[in-house]
Design an enzyme around this catalytic site. Structure first.
Site, PDB file in Angstrom:
ATOM      1  N   VAL A 113       0.851  -1.236   0.112  1.00  0.00           N
ATOM      2  CA  VAL A 113      -0.015  -0.080   0.064  1.00  0.00           C
ATOM      3  C   VAL A 113       0.946   1.207   0.056  1.00  0.00           C
ATOM      4  O   VAL A 113       1.840   1.263   0.756  1.00  0.00           O
ATOM      5  CB  VAL A 113      -0.934   0.138   1.259  1.00  0.00           C
ATOM      6  CG1 VAL A 113      -1.797   1.026   1.272  1.00  0.00           C
ATOM      7  CG2 VAL A 113      -1.686  -1.119   1.340  1.00  0.00           C
ATOM      8  N   CYS A 114       0.537   2.276  -0.808  1.00  0.00           N
ATOM      9  CA  CYS A 114       1.379   3.613  -1.050  1.00  0.00           C
ATOM     10  C   CYS A 114       2.705   3.361  -0.740  1.00  0.00           C
ATOM     11  O   CYS A 114       3.416   2.515  -1.601  1.00  0.00           O
ATOM     12  CB  CYS A 114       0.945   4.106   0.117  1.00  0.00           C
ATOM     13  SG  CYS A 114       1.551   5.847   0.225  1.00  0.00           S
ATOM     14  N   THR A 115       3.739   3.843   0.037  1.00  0.00           N
ATOM     15  CA  THR A 115       5.136   3.660  -0.132  1.00  0.00           C
ATOM     16  C   THR A 115       5.706   2.304   0.456  1.00  0.00           C
ATOM     17  O   THR A 115       6.661   1.945   0.519  1.00  0.00           O
ATOM     18  CB  THR A 115       5.736   4.877   0.639  1.00  0.00           C
ATOM     19  OG1 THR A 115       5.294   4.875   2.111  1.00  0.00           O
ATOM     20  CG2 THR A 115       5.406   6.222  -0.116  1.00  0.00           C
TER      21      THR A 115
END
Length: 327
Positions: A113-115
Protein backbone atom coordinates in the site's frame (compact mmCIF):
# COMPACT_ATOMS: atom_id res chain seq x y z
CA UNK A 1 -17.27 -18.61 -0.71
CA UNK A 2 -14.74 -20.95 0.86
CA UNK A 3 -15.42 -22.29 4.36
CA UNK A 4 -11.71 -22.03 5.24
CA UNK A 5 -10.87 -18.41 6.09
CA UNK A 6 -7.92 -16.85 4.31
CA UNK A 7 -5.21 -15.52 6.61
CA UNK A 8 -4.41 -11.87 5.89
CA UNK A 9 -1.27 -10.43 7.49
CA UNK A 10 -0.70 -6.66 7.32
CA UNK A 11 2.93 -5.73 8.02
CA UNK A 12 3.41 -2.56 10.08
CA UNK A 13 6.49 -0.79 11.49
CA UNK A 14 7.25 2.36 13.53
CA UNK A 15 5.87 5.53 11.86
CA UNK A 16 3.57 3.53 9.61
CA UNK A 17 0.79 5.43 7.82
CA UNK A 18 -2.35 4.70 9.83
CA UNK A 19 -4.72 4.53 6.85
CA UNK A 20 -2.40 2.13 5.02
CA UNK A 21 -3.14 -0.34 7.81
CA UNK A 22 -6.69 0.35 8.91
CA UNK A 23 -8.11 1.00 5.41
CA UNK A 24 -7.47 -2.49 4.02
CA UNK A 25 -8.06 -4.01 7.46
CA UNK A 26 -11.58 -2.57 7.58
CA UNK A 27 -12.39 -3.77 4.07
CA UNK A 28 -11.60 -7.36 5.02
CA UNK A 29 -13.35 -6.98 8.38
CA UNK A 30 -16.44 -5.62 6.63
CA UNK A 31 -16.38 -8.60 4.28
CA UNK A 32 -16.53 -10.83 7.36
CA UNK A 33 -19.48 -8.82 8.68
CA UNK A 34 -21.29 -9.08 5.35
CA UNK A 35 -20.66 -12.83 5.31
CA UNK A 36 -22.11 -13.16 8.80
CA UNK A 37 -25.23 -11.26 7.80
CA UNK A 38 -25.70 -13.79 5.00
CA UNK A 39 -25.31 -16.73 7.39
CA UNK A 40 -21.84 -17.57 6.09
CA UNK A 41 -18.61 -18.15 8.06
CA UNK A 42 -15.90 -15.46 8.17
CA UNK A 43 -13.93 -15.20 4.95
CA UNK A 44 -10.74 -13.86 6.54
CA UNK A 45 -8.55 -14.20 9.62
CA UNK A 46 -6.88 -10.83 10.15
CA UNK A 47 -3.67 -9.89 11.93
CA UNK A 48 -1.58 -6.72 11.94
CA UNK A 49 1.99 -7.93 12.43
CA UNK A 50 5.32 -6.25 13.21
CA UNK A 51 8.90 -7.14 14.09
CA UNK A 52 8.64 -4.93 17.19
CA UNK A 53 7.62 -6.77 20.34
CA UNK A 54 5.38 -4.14 21.94
CA UNK A 55 3.41 -2.87 18.98
CA UNK A 56 4.21 0.20 16.90
CA UNK A 57 3.24 3.85 16.90
CA UNK A 58 1.82 5.20 13.66
CA UNK A 59 2.97 8.51 12.16
CA UNK A 60 -0.35 9.95 13.35
CA UNK A 61 0.65 9.20 16.95
CA UNK A 62 -1.84 6.38 17.47
CA UNK A 63 -0.32 3.20 18.85
CA UNK A 64 -1.19 -0.10 17.17
CA UNK A 65 -1.42 -3.46 18.88
CA UNK A 66 0.43 -5.91 16.67
CA UNK A 67 1.08 -9.63 16.54
CA UNK A 68 4.64 -11.00 16.27
CA UNK A 69 5.93 -11.95 12.85
CA UNK A 70 4.45 -15.39 12.05
CA UNK A 71 6.63 -18.44 12.49
CA UNK A 72 7.58 -20.56 9.51
CA UNK A 73 4.82 -23.08 10.27
CA UNK A 74 2.07 -20.41 10.24
CA UNK A 75 0.72 -19.91 6.74
CA UNK A 76 -0.11 -16.59 5.09
CA UNK A 77 -2.58 -16.36 2.25
CA UNK A 78 -2.38 -12.60 1.70
CA UNK A 79 0.56 -10.50 2.89
CA UNK A 80 0.09 -6.71 2.75
CA UNK A 81 2.98 -4.29 3.32
CA UNK A 82 1.88 -0.88 4.58
CA UNK A 83 3.72 2.36 3.84
CA UNK A 84 4.39 5.59 5.68
CA UNK A 85 7.18 7.85 6.90
CA UNK A 86 9.00 4.96 8.55
CA UNK A 87 9.16 2.76 5.46
CA UNK A 88 12.69 3.73 4.44
CA UNK A 89 14.10 2.94 7.89
CA UNK A 90 12.21 -0.35 7.79
CA UNK A 91 13.69 -1.14 4.38
CA UNK A 92 17.21 -0.68 5.80
CA UNK A 93 16.64 -3.41 8.42
CA UNK A 94 18.20 -6.54 6.85
CA UNK A 95 16.43 -8.96 9.17
CA UNK A 96 13.03 -7.44 8.41
CA UNK A 97 13.72 -7.50 4.67
CA UNK A 98 14.93 -11.09 4.82
CA UNK A 99 11.80 -12.17 6.71
CA UNK A 100 9.61 -10.35 4.20
CA UNK A 101 11.43 -11.96 1.26
CA UNK A 102 10.93 -15.45 2.67
CA UNK A 103 7.32 -14.88 3.73
CA UNK A 104 6.40 -13.27 0.38
CA UNK A 105 7.70 -16.32 -1.47
CA UNK A 106 5.44 -18.54 0.65
CA UNK A 107 2.29 -16.40 0.49
CA UNK A 108 -0.27 -16.93 -2.23
CA UNK A 109 -0.70 -13.18 -2.70
CA UNK A 110 1.51 -10.21 -1.80
CA UNK A 111 0.54 -6.54 -1.85
CA UNK A 112 1.90 -3.14 -0.88
CA UNK A 113 0.00 0.00 0.00
CA UNK A 114 1.36 3.42 -0.97
CA UNK A 115 5.10 3.69 -0.15
CA UNK A 116 5.06 0.13 1.17
CA UNK A 117 6.33 -0.59 -2.36
CA UNK A 118 9.78 0.62 -1.22
CA UNK A 119 9.95 -2.04 1.51
CA UNK A 120 8.61 -4.75 -0.79
CA UNK A 121 11.04 -3.69 -3.53
CA UNK A 122 13.95 -4.05 -1.10
CA UNK A 123 13.37 -7.82 -1.20
CA UNK A 124 14.15 -7.90 -4.93
CA UNK A 125 10.87 -9.67 -5.64
CA UNK A 126 9.41 -6.78 -7.65
CA UNK A 127 12.22 -6.63 -10.21
CA UNK A 128 10.87 -6.66 -13.75
CA UNK A 129 7.31 -6.15 -12.55
CA UNK A 130 4.86 -3.29 -13.16
CA UNK A 131 4.27 -1.39 -9.92
CA UNK A 132 2.77 1.81 -8.57
CA UNK A 133 3.14 3.85 -5.42
CA UNK A 134 2.03 7.31 -4.23
CA UNK A 135 2.22 9.76 -7.14
CA UNK A 136 4.71 11.90 -5.23
CA UNK A 137 7.08 8.95 -4.74
CA UNK A 138 6.99 7.30 -8.16
CA UNK A 139 10.12 9.03 -9.44
CA UNK A 140 12.04 8.17 -6.26
CA UNK A 141 10.96 4.52 -6.48
CA UNK A 142 12.05 4.30 -10.12
CA UNK A 143 15.44 5.87 -9.31
CA UNK A 144 16.11 3.62 -6.32
CA UNK A 145 14.95 0.44 -8.04
CA UNK A 146 15.57 0.85 -11.79
CA UNK A 147 14.62 -2.77 -12.51
CA UNK A 148 10.99 -1.95 -11.62
CA UNK A 149 8.50 -0.77 -14.25
CA UNK A 150 6.91 2.12 -12.34
CA UNK A 151 3.59 3.37 -13.72
CA UNK A 152 2.57 6.56 -11.87
CA UNK A 153 -1.13 6.64 -12.78
CA UNK A 154 -3.07 3.48 -11.80
CA UNK A 155 -4.84 3.26 -8.45
CA UNK A 156 -3.46 -0.26 -8.17
CA UNK A 157 -1.59 -2.77 -10.34
CA UNK A 158 -1.74 -6.56 -10.34
CA UNK A 159 1.30 -8.33 -11.80
CA UNK A 160 0.86 -12.09 -11.32
CA UNK A 161 0.43 -12.62 -7.56
CA UNK A 162 1.98 -9.25 -6.65
CA UNK A 163 -0.27 -6.23 -6.14
CA UNK A 164 0.82 -2.63 -5.53
CA UNK A 165 -1.35 0.42 -4.90
CA UNK A 166 -1.14 4.19 -5.13
CA UNK A 167 -1.24 6.58 -2.19
CA UNK A 168 -2.91 6.01 1.18
CA UNK A 169 -6.65 5.52 0.55
CA UNK A 170 -5.82 3.53 -2.59
CA UNK A 171 -5.22 0.68 -0.15
CA UNK A 172 -9.01 0.52 0.20
CA UNK A 173 -9.40 0.21 -3.58
CA UNK A 174 -6.79 -2.53 -3.58
CA UNK A 175 -8.45 -4.46 -0.74
CA UNK A 176 -11.84 -4.24 -2.46
CA UNK A 177 -10.28 -5.72 -5.59
CA UNK A 178 -8.85 -8.57 -3.51
CA UNK A 179 -12.24 -9.19 -1.92
CA UNK A 180 -13.83 -9.21 -5.37
CA UNK A 181 -11.26 -11.74 -6.57
CA UNK A 182 -11.95 -13.96 -3.54
CA UNK A 183 -15.69 -13.59 -2.97
CA UNK A 184 -17.16 -12.14 -6.15
CA UNK A 185 -18.52 -8.83 -7.39
CA UNK A 186 -21.68 -8.84 -5.27
CA UNK A 187 -19.78 -9.19 -1.99
CA UNK A 188 -17.21 -6.53 -2.92
CA UNK A 189 -20.02 -4.17 -3.92
CA UNK A 190 -21.81 -4.81 -0.61
CA UNK A 191 -18.61 -3.94 1.28
CA UNK A 192 -18.06 -0.78 -0.80
CA UNK A 193 -21.63 0.36 -0.19
CA UNK A 194 -21.26 -0.28 3.54
CA UNK A 195 -18.07 1.80 3.63
CA UNK A 196 -19.56 4.47 1.32
CA UNK A 197 -16.71 4.28 -1.19
CA UNK A 198 -16.40 3.54 -4.91
CA UNK A 199 -15.97 -0.12 -5.77
CA UNK A 200 -13.95 1.08 -8.77
CA UNK A 201 -12.77 4.67 -8.34
CA UNK A 202 -13.08 6.75 -11.54
CA UNK A 203 -9.79 7.87 -13.04
CA UNK A 204 -6.21 7.29 -11.98
CA UNK A 205 -4.09 9.00 -9.35
CA UNK A 206 -2.75 11.55 -11.85
CA UNK A 207 -5.88 13.58 -11.15
CA UNK A 208 -4.56 14.14 -7.59
CA UNK A 209 -1.04 15.15 -8.60
CA UNK A 210 -0.25 18.84 -8.50
CA UNK A 211 3.24 18.76 -10.04
CA UNK A 212 4.31 18.03 -13.58
CA UNK A 213 7.25 15.64 -13.86
CA UNK A 214 7.95 17.58 -17.07
CA UNK A 215 9.00 20.60 -15.02
CA UNK A 216 11.50 18.57 -13.01
CA UNK A 217 12.87 16.87 -16.12
CA UNK A 218 13.66 20.19 -17.80
CA UNK A 219 15.21 21.80 -14.75
CA UNK A 220 18.76 20.85 -15.81
CA UNK A 221 18.39 22.57 -19.20
CA UNK A 222 17.57 26.25 -18.76
CA UNK A 223 16.56 26.57 -22.44
CA UNK A 224 13.67 24.17 -22.00
CA UNK A 225 12.74 25.57 -18.59
CA UNK A 226 12.45 29.02 -20.16
CA UNK A 227 10.52 27.51 -23.06
CA UNK A 228 7.96 25.99 -20.70
CA UNK A 229 7.49 29.33 -18.97
CA UNK A 230 6.93 30.98 -22.36
CA UNK A 231 4.48 28.25 -23.42
CA UNK A 232 2.45 28.74 -20.25
CA UNK A 233 2.04 32.40 -21.21
CA UNK A 234 1.02 31.56 -24.81
CA UNK A 235 -1.11 28.44 -24.50
CA UNK A 236 -3.63 29.60 -27.10
CA UNK A 237 -0.93 30.45 -29.65
CA UNK A 238 0.63 28.37 -32.42
CA UNK A 239 2.80 25.89 -30.51
CA UNK A 240 3.95 23.75 -33.40
CA UNK A 241 7.40 22.16 -33.40
CA UNK A 242 8.65 24.84 -35.81
CA UNK A 243 7.52 27.60 -33.42
CA UNK A 244 9.06 25.93 -30.37
CA UNK A 245 12.33 25.18 -32.15
CA UNK A 246 12.62 28.75 -33.38
CA UNK A 247 11.99 30.06 -29.85
CA UNK A 248 15.04 28.21 -28.49
CA UNK A 249 17.16 28.82 -31.61
CA UNK A 250 17.43 25.21 -32.78
CA UNK A 251 16.59 23.33 -35.94
CA UNK A 252 13.40 21.29 -35.75
CA UNK A 253 15.21 17.96 -35.95
CA UNK A 254 17.75 18.93 -33.29
CA UNK A 255 15.03 20.38 -31.05
CA UNK A 256 12.88 17.25 -31.16
CA UNK A 257 15.88 15.00 -30.46
CA UNK A 258 17.25 17.05 -27.56
CA UNK A 259 13.84 17.76 -26.09
CA UNK A 260 12.84 14.11 -25.98
CA UNK A 261 16.21 13.11 -24.53
CA UNK A 262 15.83 15.71 -21.78
CA UNK A 263 12.16 15.26 -20.86
CA UNK A 264 11.37 11.72 -22.00
CA UNK A 265 8.35 12.80 -24.07
CA UNK A 266 7.64 14.45 -27.41
CA UNK A 267 7.05 18.21 -27.70
CA UNK A 268 3.42 17.56 -28.70
CA UNK A 269 2.81 15.50 -25.56
CA UNK A 270 4.47 18.17 -23.44
CA UNK A 271 2.22 20.87 -24.86
CA UNK A 272 -0.81 18.76 -24.05
CA UNK A 273 0.45 18.26 -20.49
CA UNK A 274 0.99 21.98 -19.99
CA UNK A 275 -2.45 22.80 -21.39
CA UNK A 276 -4.13 20.16 -19.23
CA UNK A 277 -2.31 21.46 -16.14
CA UNK A 278 -3.48 25.01 -16.87
CA UNK A 279 -7.05 23.80 -17.41
CA UNK A 280 -6.91 21.89 -14.12
CA UNK A 281 -6.05 25.09 -12.25
CA UNK A 282 -8.88 27.00 -13.88
CA UNK A 283 -11.39 24.20 -13.21
CA UNK A 284 -10.43 24.13 -9.54
CA UNK A 285 -9.95 27.84 -8.89
CA UNK A 286 -12.55 29.55 -11.11
CA UNK A 287 -16.11 29.28 -12.33
CA UNK A 288 -15.04 29.96 -15.93
CA UNK A 289 -17.22 27.99 -18.40
CA UNK A 290 -15.64 24.99 -20.07
CA UNK A 291 -15.87 26.64 -23.48
CA UNK A 292 -13.76 29.59 -22.32
CA UNK A 293 -11.27 27.32 -20.55
CA UNK A 294 -10.87 25.30 -23.75
CA UNK A 295 -10.15 28.45 -25.76
CA UNK A 296 -7.90 30.06 -23.11
CA UNK A 297 -5.72 26.96 -22.74
CA UNK A 298 -5.38 26.36 -26.47
CA UNK A 299 -7.64 23.34 -26.89
CA UNK A 300 -9.95 25.23 -29.23
CA UNK A 301 -13.11 23.24 -28.47
CA UNK A 302 -14.71 21.62 -25.43
CA UNK A 303 -14.52 18.26 -27.15
CA UNK A 304 -10.73 18.52 -27.59
CA UNK A 305 -10.46 19.55 -23.93
CA UNK A 306 -12.56 16.56 -22.89
CA UNK A 307 -10.51 14.11 -24.95
CA UNK A 308 -7.23 15.43 -23.55
CA UNK A 309 -8.53 15.11 -19.98
CA UNK A 310 -9.70 11.56 -20.56
CA UNK A 311 -6.39 10.67 -22.18
CA UNK A 312 -4.26 12.30 -19.47
CA UNK A 313 -6.33 11.88 -16.29
CA UNK A 314 -9.08 9.37 -17.17
CA UNK A 315 -11.73 11.83 -15.98
CA UNK A 316 -13.77 14.47 -17.77
CA UNK A 317 -13.22 18.19 -17.13
CA UNK A 318 -16.65 18.41 -15.49
CA UNK A 319 -15.90 15.40 -13.31
CA UNK A 320 -12.58 16.95 -12.29
CA UNK A 321 -14.29 20.25 -11.37
CA UNK A 322 -16.92 18.45 -9.30
CA UNK A 323 -14.19 16.69 -7.33
CA UNK A 324 -11.64 19.46 -6.86
CA UNK A 325 -13.35 22.85 -7.24
CA UNK A 326 -12.48 25.36 -4.52
CA UNK A 327 -14.96 27.96 -5.77
Amino acid sequence: MTHSPKTVHILAFPNVQLLDVCGPLQVFASANIQAGQQGLPPAYTLKVIAAEQRGVESSAGLGLHTWPLPDADESTHTLIVAGGRGVHAAAEDPQRVQWLRERAQQAQRVASVCTGAFLLAATGLLEGRSVVTHWNSCEALARRYPALRVDPDPIFINDQHFWTSAGVTAGIDLALALVEADLGHAMALAVARDLVVFLKRPGGQSQFSNALSLQHASASDSRFARLHNWVNEHLASDLSVSTLAAHVGMSERSFVRHYRAQTGITPAKAIEQLRVEAARRLLADSSMPLKRIAAYCGFGTEETLRRSFLRSLAVTPQGYRERFSRV
